[in-house]
Design an enzyme around this catalytic site. Structure first.
Site, PDB file in Angstrom:
ATOM      1  N   LYS A  23      23.078 -45.355 -86.500  1.00  0.00           N
ATOM      2  CA  LYS A  23      24.551 -45.707 -86.789  1.00  0.00           C
ATOM      3  C   LYS A  23      24.477 -47.110 -88.040  1.00  0.00           C
ATOM      4  O   LYS A  23      25.317 -47.393 -88.669  1.00  0.00           O
ATOM      5  CB  LYS A  23      25.440 -46.078 -85.896  1.00  0.00           C
ATOM      6  N   ASP A  70      28.755 -52.627 -75.427  1.00  0.00           N
ATOM      7  CA  ASP A  70      28.395 -51.270 -76.227  1.00  0.00           C
ATOM      8  C   ASP A  70      28.961 -51.867 -77.913  1.00  0.00           C
ATOM      9  O   ASP A  70      30.109 -51.806 -78.099  1.00  0.00           O
ATOM     10  CB  ASP A  70      29.250 -50.312 -75.729  1.00  0.00           C
ATOM     11  N   HIS A 103      33.168 -44.730 -74.508  1.00  0.00           N
ATOM     12  CA  HIS A 103      32.152 -43.636 -74.686  1.00  0.00           C
ATOM     13  C   HIS A 103      31.504 -42.933 -73.721  1.00  0.00           C
ATOM     14  O   HIS A 103      31.263 -43.841 -72.770  1.00  0.00           O
ATOM     15  CB  HIS A 103      31.092 -44.047 -76.210  1.00  0.00           C
ATOM     16  N   GLN A 122      29.459 -49.511 -82.568  1.00  0.00           N
ATOM     17  CA  GLN A 122      30.313 -49.655 -83.789  1.00  0.00           C
ATOM     18  C   GLN A 122      30.677 -50.947 -84.409  1.00  0.00           C
ATOM     19  O   GLN A 122      31.553 -50.840 -85.341  1.00  0.00           O
ATOM     20  CB  GLN A 122      31.716 -48.842 -83.459  1.00  0.00           C
ATOM     21  N   CYS A 162      33.015 -37.794 -77.883  1.00  0.00           N
ATOM     22  CA  CYS A 162      32.353 -38.416 -76.803  1.00  0.00           C
ATOM     23  C   CYS A 162      33.403 -39.178 -75.958  1.00  0.00           C
ATOM     24  O   CYS A 162      32.745 -40.211 -75.334  1.00  0.00           O
ATOM     25  CB  CYS A 162      31.116 -38.975 -76.982  1.00  0.00           C
TER      26      CYS A 162
END
Length: 420
Positions: free
Chosen positions: A231, A205, A128, A208, A374
């Site tokens: 999220k 990261d 991302h 998600q 992104c």
């Protein structure tokens, strides 16, 4: 598929999400843009309202009752986040505005002090922008070199290529846990182990992954991990950075101001211990408290249960998508049980532009994402200018997938009629 709506997790929770019961363009809302942001349950909305109606005061700065209550709720939420990702200490959780700010914090507070010309940073082609641009800026400041892990034929993280990039020059590896475009689940534990063998630090990261599966930072052994609250059923404007305690203590402050100090003089200052050293100024108090409420909500459902249900949805979604010949699907395919990837699918439909597809679906009340998500470099890498993306969460149903698939077929037929 064997599950029915009456038995699904979604059937148990949909009443908790008022926004899901509205109509868009006269059609029941089908929200399939969860990788961009999740919807918020009543428990989270109530936490926001309760703070402002009953406890509104600044934290850490007063001894009066309102300030004490606000501080207890704010710091209590930190404990919840620490437990949620299994941090060894509550001091390892730093509140940030979002994951982007958390990555920038590491890039400035650690990167500026520890990288020099010729040092190497390893990323992947699927990152991302939030996990790319801060490292580009750091490389420009320090003279460090960026290297990128390629994809396998299945469009997954190429672990063998990663191994070939590692060397004594590698100082940092920063990779996504779950790709927001390809949906692949990266082997982060093995990535961390390999990087540590060369003395490199690793940032994950987890935007998600934290909302969808159990994430254990101690088992992963990452040096830092970032996530965004919005999220995972929490409000916007709040996220967190996890970092190993000794590492965070070795890093200088990122921002200066109130809250992050011990003593201030005209010519110098000393800084507070963790986590406050990295939390300058009045924080997002209500949002942090609501993040704690979101963690409570997800924990009450059970992350294993959420993951298992989403896997069933994933298997059904791909079963249906693969029956539409015009579609090109990106990322690895799930197995028969829906495992092996996240509950999202990025796709193209021949010559139909994803924005046009999304617009037509919106008229049917269906919200999907269209664009580069992104991940512009990744899209160039796979030869797609942009893609459409449907992404699921635990409150989605098989019936919603059926509605989406029927409308998607109609949209493709509509454009086929126009363009022949």
């Amino acid at each position: 598929m064997t599950f029915t709506q009456e038995k699904t997790l979604a059937a148990q929770v949909r009443a908790d999400f008022p926004i899901l019961h509205q109509e868009i363009h006269g059609k029941p809302l089908v929200y399939l843009d969860n990788a961009a942001t999740s919807q918020k349950p009543v428990a989270v909305l109530n936490a926001l309202q309760h703070y402002y109606q009953h406890d509104n005061a600044n934290v850490h700065r007063g001894v009066h009752t309102l300030s004490s209550r606000a501080t207890d709720a704010y710091e209590g939420a930190r404990d919840k986040v620490a437990n949620f990702v299994n941090a060894a200490s509550r001091q390892e959780i730093i509140y940030t505005r979002n994951a982007s700010e958390a990555i920038n914090l590491v890039a400035y507070a650690w990167g500026n002090s520890n990288l020099q010309r010729g040092d190497e940073i390893i990323l992947s082609v699927m990152e991302h922008h939030s996990n790319l641009i801060p490292w580009q800026l750091l490389a420009q400041r320090t003279g460090a070199v960026l290297k990128f892990v390629e994809l396998t034929e299945r469009q997954e993280f190429d672990l063998e290529h990663f191994k070939s990039l590692l060397s004594d020059k590698t100082k940092l590896v920063s990779v996504v846990h779950v790709s927001n475009t390809l949906g692949c689940i990266n082997p982060v534990k093995e990535i961390v182990e390999l990087a540590h063998h060369y003395g490199a630090k690793v940032l994950i990261d987890a935007c998600q992954s934290v909302p969808h599966m159990t994430v254990d930072v101690q088992a992963m052994d990452c040096d830092w991990l970032v996530a965004s609250g919005h999220k995972m059923c929490a409000p916007t404007g709040i996220g967190f950075l996890y970092g190993k305690l000794d590492l965070l203590r070795s890093m200088p402050p990122f921002l200066g101001g109130g809250e992050m100090i011990a003593d201030v003089f005209f010519d110098h200052s000393t800084y507070a211990d963790l986590p406050h050293k990295f939390e300058a100024g009045t924080p997002a108090i209500a949002e942090a408290i609501a993040l704690g409420a979101a963690v409570d909500y997800l924990s009450s459902l059970g992350m294993d249960k959420i993951h298992a249900y989403e896997a069933e949805l994933t298997a059904y979604l791909f079963q249906q998508l693969q029956q539409i010949p015009e579609l090109t699907l990106y990322g690895p395919k799930p197995d028969s049980k829906g495992e092996g990837r996240a509950a999202l699918s990025a796709f193209t439909a021949g010559s139909v532009h994803p924005h046009d597809l999304s617009t037509i679906l919106d008229q049917a009340g269906i919200a999907i994402r269209a664009g580069h998500h992104c991940t512009q470099p990744l899209h160039r890498h796979v030869g797609a200018q942009s893609t459409a993306r449907a992404s699921l969460y635990f409150y989605n149903t098989r019936e919603e997938i059926d509605t989406f698939i029927a409308s998607l077929k109609e949209a493709i037929e509509f454009f086929s009629g126009i363009f022949g």
